[in-house]
Structures are given as structure tokens and as C-alpha cells.
Design an enzyme around this catalytic site. Structure first.
Site, PDB file in Angstrom:
ATOM      1  CG  ASP A 298      -5.686  -8.422   2.958  1.00  0.00           C
ATOM      2  OD1 ASP A 298      -4.478  -8.725   2.861  1.00  0.00           O
ATOM      3  OD2 ASP A 298      -6.082  -7.243   3.087  1.00  0.00           O
TER       4      ASP A 298
ATOM      5  N   GLY B 193       0.814  -1.208   0.000  1.00  0.00           N
ATOM      6  CA  GLY B 193       0.000   0.000   0.000  1.00  0.00           C
ATOM      7  C   GLY B 193       0.849   1.260   0.000  1.00  0.00           C
TER       8      GLY B 193
END
Length: 212
Positions: free
Chosen positions: A100, A70
Site C-alpha cells: 500500500d 482481503g
């Protein structure tokens, strides 16, 4: 809750690494995939072999890839080097969120395999599967709500809290604490996940009612 306080700190901590990776041509998507692969090695190889501490350590190290990718995507260097478009950003977000779920499922599945087999503690295995089941619903409720334009970002047991609590308990059991510690943590997390599902559904219901 944990995400809000920890992400800013870890972003600052990992920004130099993110810049170093970008300078060498590594993409955020590659880091996402590598991080998930590392988590699955710890969860589905080391956990089922009974190496709870080492499995936890491996998972914890690779879990930081979720912060690094990110950070890389948000740096100006990423856009300049890869001509990153809005479509690329949306794909990266989709890939990250999807993997995830894969990583989370791997963690609980690995614990379940060990405790249902050589770990000889089926109650803990059941607790792990219950957490995996309820955790997937927690994530689904938020994703579905957001796809319909509602906000469901609430609850006492978000992903970070569930993952940290599970890994800390598993690691400590791997170091010698009685397995009942992990059972208690898993049952508490399952209860907290159930509460979170209700909280998120109630939040969306309130938004729907307000639109009438």
C-alpha cells in the site's frame, strides 16, 4: 472514515469474484502483488506521460485489488485450499500494508514527475511530493504506535480519503479542468495529513499518560 463505510459494501460486491479466483488457485498474495503492479503502471507510466485521466482509471481499477485480496483471505475456502495458518495471515497483512505504501508513493511520484517536467507546473509537483512525505508519516505514526500496543487509528485524512481525493482531482484535470484544481486539493490534503499526524500523536500521548 471512508474505509468504515465503503469496505463492507465493496466486500459484498467482490465476494463472488474472490470465490472465483480462489477456485482457480489464485492466492490473496498474488492479487495483492498484481494490484500494486497495476497501480504503478498507471502512476509511473501513464501519469508521467500526461495521461492523467487514463492513469487515474487504471489506478482505480487495480486499487480494488486491495479489497479483493482481503476478502479472499477471510473466506473459508482460503483456509481449506491453502491450509492458511496464522503465520500466513500475518504475512498477508504485512505484505498488503507494505505494498500500500509503495502504491501511494507511486501515485504522488507520478504526478510530481509530470508536473515538474512537461506539465510545467512545479507548484503542483511540490504539492504532490509534500503529500507523499506527510502521508508516509501518517502511516508510520500509526504503525509505530500499534507496534508499541497503542491505538492511533484516528485522524481526518486516512489513506482512503487521501487516495480518493487525489485520484478524483487528477482525473478531472485530465478531462480538462484547470490544473489549479489539483493544486488546491493537494495542498488541502497536505494540511489534513499534518493535522492527522498531530491527532494520532496526541491520541498516543493520552494513552501513555493514562498508564502512569
Amino acid at each position: 472514515m471512508l474505509n468504515q463505510y465503503a469496505r463492507g459494501l465493496f466486500t459484498r460486491l467482490f465476494t463472488p469474484l474472490a470465490r472465483w479466483l480462489l477456485a482457480r488457485g489464485v492466492t490473496p498474495d498474488q492479487v495483492t502483488v498484481a494490484g500494486t503492479a497495476g497501480v504503478l503502471v498507471g502512476a509511473l507510466v501513464l501519469f508521467p506521460l500526461g495521461h492523467l485521466f487514463w492513469g487515474t482509471l487504471v489506478i482505480a481499477v487495480f486499487a480494488f485489488a486491495d479489497v479483493v485480496d482481503g476478502t479472499m483471505a477471510r473466506l473459508p475456502e482460503a483456509s481449506r485450499r491453502r491450509q492458511r495458518t496464522e503465520a500466513d495471515t500475518r504475512w498477508g497483512s504485512f505484505l498488503d500494508s507494505s505494498l500500500d505504501r509503495v502504491a501511494d508513493g507511486g501515485v504522488f511520484a507520478g504526478l510530481a514527475v509530470w508536473f515538474f517536467t512537461a506539465g510545467a507546473a512545479p507548484a503542483i509537483g511540490t504539492g504532490a511530493l509534500l503529500c507523499m512525505f506527510l502521508g508516509s508519516i501518517v502511516s508510520y505514526v500509526r504503525a509505530k504506535a500499534e507496534s508499541l500496543g497503542y491505538d492511533a487509528q484516528t485522524g481526518i485524512a486516512e489513506r482512503a480519503e487521501r487516495l480518493v481525493a487525489t485520484l478524483v482531482a487528477a482525473g478531472l484535470v485530465g478531462l480538462g479542468l484547470p490544473p489549479v484544481v489539483l493544486l488546491v486539493v493537494l495542498l488541502l490534503l497536505a494540511a489534513a495529513s499534518a493535522v492527522t499526524i498531530v491527532q494520532r500523536m496526541a491520541r498516543v500521548r493520552a494513552q501513555v499518560t493514562a498508564q502512569r
